[in-house]
Motif scaffolding. Structure first.
Motif, PDB file in Angstrom:
ATOM      1  N   MET A  84       4.768   2.108   4.709  1.00 58.92           N
ATOM      2  CA  MET A  84       3.943   1.043   4.130  1.00 58.92           C
ATOM      3  C   MET A  84       4.820  -0.040   3.504  1.00 58.92           C
ATOM      4  SD  MET A  84       0.747   3.146   2.601  1.00 58.92           S
ATOM      5  CE  MET A  84      -0.344   1.752   2.868  1.00 58.92           C
ATOM      6  N   LEU A  90       5.913  -8.549   3.728  1.00 66.70           N
ATOM      7  CA  LEU A  90       5.128  -9.522   4.497  1.00 66.70           C
ATOM      8  C   LEU A  90       3.764  -9.770   3.854  1.00 66.70           C
ATOM      9  CD1 LEU A  90       5.941  -8.137   8.013  1.00 66.70           C
ATOM     10  CD2 LEU A  90       6.306 -10.507   7.317  1.00 66.70           C
TER      11      LEU A  90
ATOM     12  N   LEU B   6      -9.776   3.771  -0.430  1.00 67.96           N
ATOM     13  CA  LEU B   6      -8.546   4.517  -0.097  1.00 67.96           C
ATOM     14  C   LEU B   6      -8.798   5.503   1.030  1.00 67.96           C
ATOM     15  CD1 LEU B   6      -6.959   5.259  -3.624  1.00 67.96           C
ATOM     16  CD2 LEU B   6      -6.066   3.732  -1.863  1.00 67.96           C
ATOM     17  N   ALA B  26       1.382  -8.107  11.295  1.00 67.02           N
ATOM     18  CA  ALA B  26       2.171  -8.524  10.130  1.00 67.02           C
ATOM     19  C   ALA B  26       2.900  -9.827  10.404  1.00 67.02           C
ATOM     20  CB  ALA B  26       3.159  -7.423   9.741  1.00 67.02           C
ATOM     21  N   PRO B  74      -4.436  -8.086   3.826  1.00 67.87           N
ATOM     22  CA  PRO B  74      -3.426  -7.284   3.112  1.00 67.87           C
ATOM     23  C   PRO B  74      -3.915  -6.508   1.899  1.00 67.87           C
ATOM     24  CG  PRO B  74      -3.066  -9.642   2.740  1.00 67.87           C
ATOM     25  CD  PRO B  74      -4.180  -9.529   3.730  1.00 67.87           C
ATOM     26  N   GLU B  75      -5.035  -6.906   1.286  1.00 69.74           N
ATOM     27  CA  GLU B  75      -5.398  -6.317  -0.005  1.00 69.74           C
ATOM     28  C   GLU B  75      -5.570  -4.788   0.017  1.00 69.74           C
ATOM     29  OE1 GLU B  75      -4.891  -7.903  -2.713  1.00 69.74           O
ATOM     30  OE2 GLU B  75      -5.524  -6.179  -3.910  1.00 69.74           O
ATOM     31  N   LEU B  77      -4.308  -2.616   1.965  1.00 69.01           N
ATOM     32  CA  LEU B  77      -3.007  -1.995   2.208  1.00 69.01           C
ATOM     33  C   LEU B  77      -2.170  -2.026   0.932  1.00 69.01           C
ATOM     34  CD1 LEU B  77      -2.488  -3.541   5.696  1.00 69.01           C
ATOM     35  CD2 LEU B  77      -2.518  -1.096   5.226  1.00 69.01           C
ATOM     36  N   ARG B  78      -2.297  -3.119   0.206  1.00 74.38           N
ATOM     37  CA  ARG B  78      -1.574  -3.208  -1.059  1.00 74.38           C
ATOM     38  C   ARG B  78      -2.086  -2.142  -2.030  1.00 74.38           C
ATOM     39  NH1 ARG B  78       0.571  -8.454  -4.273  1.00 74.38           N
ATOM     40  NH2 ARG B  78      -1.553  -9.126  -4.613  1.00 74.38           N
ATOM     41  N   ALA B  80      -3.426   0.744  -1.290  1.00 73.04           N
ATOM     42  CA  ALA B  80      -2.962   2.059  -0.842  1.00 73.04           C
ATOM     43  C   ALA B  80      -1.482   2.248  -1.183  1.00 73.04           C
ATOM     44  CB  ALA B  80      -3.185   2.223   0.657  1.00 73.04           C
ATOM     45  N   THR B  81      -0.692   1.192  -0.998  1.00 77.52           N
ATOM     46  CA  THR B  81       0.734   1.279  -1.348  1.00 77.52           C
ATOM     47  C   THR B  81       0.890   1.508  -2.850  1.00 77.52           C
ATOM     48  OG1 THR B  81       1.160  -0.283   0.441  1.00 77.52           O
ATOM     49  CG2 THR B  81       2.990   0.179  -1.034  1.00 77.52           C
ATOM     50  N   ASP B  82       0.071   0.805  -3.636  1.00 84.40           N
ATOM     51  CA  ASP B  82       0.118   0.992  -5.092  1.00 84.40           C
ATOM     52  C   ASP B  82      -0.209   2.437  -5.452  1.00 84.40           C
ATOM     53  OD1 ASP B  82       0.817  -1.594  -5.535  1.00 84.40           O
ATOM     54  OD2 ASP B  82      -1.176  -2.267  -6.128  1.00 84.40           O
ATOM     55  N   TRP B  83      -1.210   3.005  -4.783  1.00 81.90           N
ATOM     56  CA  TRP B  83      -1.576   4.399  -5.070  1.00 81.90           C
ATOM     57  C   TRP B  83      -0.368   5.317  -4.818  1.00 81.90           C
ATOM     58  CZ3 TRP B  83      -1.474   9.064  -2.605  1.00 81.90           C
ATOM     59  CH2 TRP B  83      -2.082  10.118  -3.285  1.00 81.90           C
TER      60      TRP B  83
END
Lengths: 117, 117
Positions: A84, A90, B6, B26, B74-75, B77-78, B80-83
């Motif tokens: 991720m 990006l 999520l 991307a 992107p939101e 995915l962001r 999920a990455t934060d989690w």
């Protein structure tokens, strides 16, 4: 190979109970009973969630026959985060551009503050 | 709410074709035909993957009836990455401790270099 591991990791993460279990295990090993306590589901149903996590390689079970404590196995999670992460830059740039654009839309008078046009 | 998002995000990511589509998007918007080209699957099967990504909110489709270009959103995915990121520190520390322990095991003579024992 790595692709199959990512499939298994993301699939295991696509459930709130399993995510909560991993969150709990992040602070240390737990027995199944300790892990199951906060959840209002049957122990067999809970065990199936643990099985998914174990088969995805996200947790390991201890050898003790009676308790078999669960421990988090960080490596697959690190790989998934890395996957991720490579796109995050990006996405962040895209969001930054969107933020800048929205800020521009919301302050149409901002150019009046400048003397250089 | 965020939990359901999520679920949808990780579930959508649990497939190599869908991950490859996101990787391609991307770098910018693409038509369905452009996206489908590298994959050896039928267009209906490919469209089902796009549908999963769209329903999870990971891509948006343009209004153009004929091409409906796909764009990454992107939101989610962001989020999920934060989690994942919130646990990364814990996992990294655990791996560091493991690395240190393994290094210790592999060099049993290392204490001989010291004078302080």
């Amino acid at each position: 190979m790595q692709s199959a591991q990512l499939d298994a990791t993301f699939s295991a993460l696509a459930d709130p109970t399993r995510r909560a279990v991993l969150a709990e295990l992040a602070s240390g090993a737990r027995t199944v009973n300790e892990l199951a306590k906060p959840f209002d589901i049957s122990l067999p149903a809970f065990s199936r969630h643990l099985k998914v996590l174990e088969q995805a390689g996200l947790i390991t079970r201890g050898r003790d026959r009676q308790f078999r404590p669960c421990t988090i196995a960080p490596e697959p999670l690190r790989e998934a985060t890395d996957w991720m992460q490579q796109y995050r830059k990006l996405w962040d740039e895209r969001l930054d551009r969107l933020d800048a654009y929205l800020a521009q839309l919301q302050s149409p008078t901002s150019t009046e503050d400048r003397d250089d046009d």
